[in-house]
Design an enzyme around this catalytic site. Sequence first.
Site, PDB file in Angstrom:
ATOM      1  N   ILE A   1       0.863  -1.177   0.000  1.00 10.67           N
ATOM      2  CA  ILE A   1       0.000   0.000   0.000  1.00 10.67           C
ATOM      3  C   ILE A   1       0.899   1.227   0.000  1.00 10.67           C
ATOM      4  O   ILE A   1       1.778   1.367   0.851  1.00 10.67           O
ATOM      5  CB  ILE A   1      -0.900   0.034   1.253  1.00 10.67           C
ATOM      6  CG1 ILE A   1      -1.665  -1.277   1.441  1.00 10.67           C
ATOM      7  CG2 ILE A   1      -1.816   1.252   1.219  1.00 10.67           C
ATOM      8  CD1 ILE A   1      -2.602  -1.624   0.334  1.00 10.67           C
ATOM      9  N   GLU A   2       0.652   2.115  -0.934  1.00 17.37           N
ATOM     10  CA  GLU A   2       1.349   3.396  -1.006  1.00 17.37           C
ATOM     11  C   GLU A   2       0.328   4.471  -0.660  1.00 17.37           C
ATOM     12  O   GLU A   2      -0.759   4.511  -1.242  1.00 17.37           O
ATOM     13  CB  GLU A   2       1.889   3.587  -2.418  1.00 17.37           C
ATOM     14  CG  GLU A   2       2.708   4.825  -2.637  1.00 17.37           C
ATOM     15  CD  GLU A   2       3.259   4.913  -4.067  1.00 17.37           C
ATOM     16  OE1 GLU A   2       3.856   5.956  -4.384  1.00 17.37           O
ATOM     17  OE2 GLU A   2       3.090   3.957  -4.850  1.00 17.37           O
ATOM     18  N   VAL A   3       0.657   5.323   0.300  1.00 14.56           N
ATOM     19  CA  VAL A   3      -0.198   6.441   0.683  1.00 14.56           C
ATOM     20  C   VAL A   3       0.574   7.702   0.340  1.00 14.56           C
ATOM     21  O   VAL A   3       1.718   7.867   0.770  1.00 14.56           O
ATOM     22  CB  VAL A   3      -0.554   6.402   2.180  1.00 14.56           C
ATOM     23  CG1 VAL A   3      -1.404   7.605   2.563  1.00 14.56           C
ATOM     24  CG2 VAL A   3      -1.268   5.099   2.539  1.00 14.56           C
TER      25      VAL A   3
END
Length: 135
Positions: free
Chosen positions: A120-122
Amino acid sequence: MHIDSLDHLVLTVASIPATVRFYTEALGMRAETFGQGRTALRFGDQKINLHEADREFEPKADRPTPGSGDFCFLTAVPLAEVLAHLEALDIPVLEGPVQRTGASALILSLYLRDPDGNLIEVSNILTPDPTADRR
């Protein structure tokens, strides 16, 4: 033919309750039930439909596998606040903040994993990319 936007995607997971807990607590998404007891995670105008491994709905991906996802979410919340929130939940950050190139802008990103190991990239948008094709 011209695609305008993404409506939803499907994520195959080992445990729907564990996935819902992570995405609602860590990323602030809303869980919803639709159809005949199906579960989705909603954020903005998009959603992630959840399929439990070995109990997927038809039609489905050819080889649905928990932990095979890699995707980026944009947030207006400063990454320093995101980091503090994740630390309070004891969710490790793998990398970041680091600058990356997003679909339409430069972004500043953090990387973490969900319960299935999906990456997951935020990210925060830094500046618009004048060369991006916005059709």
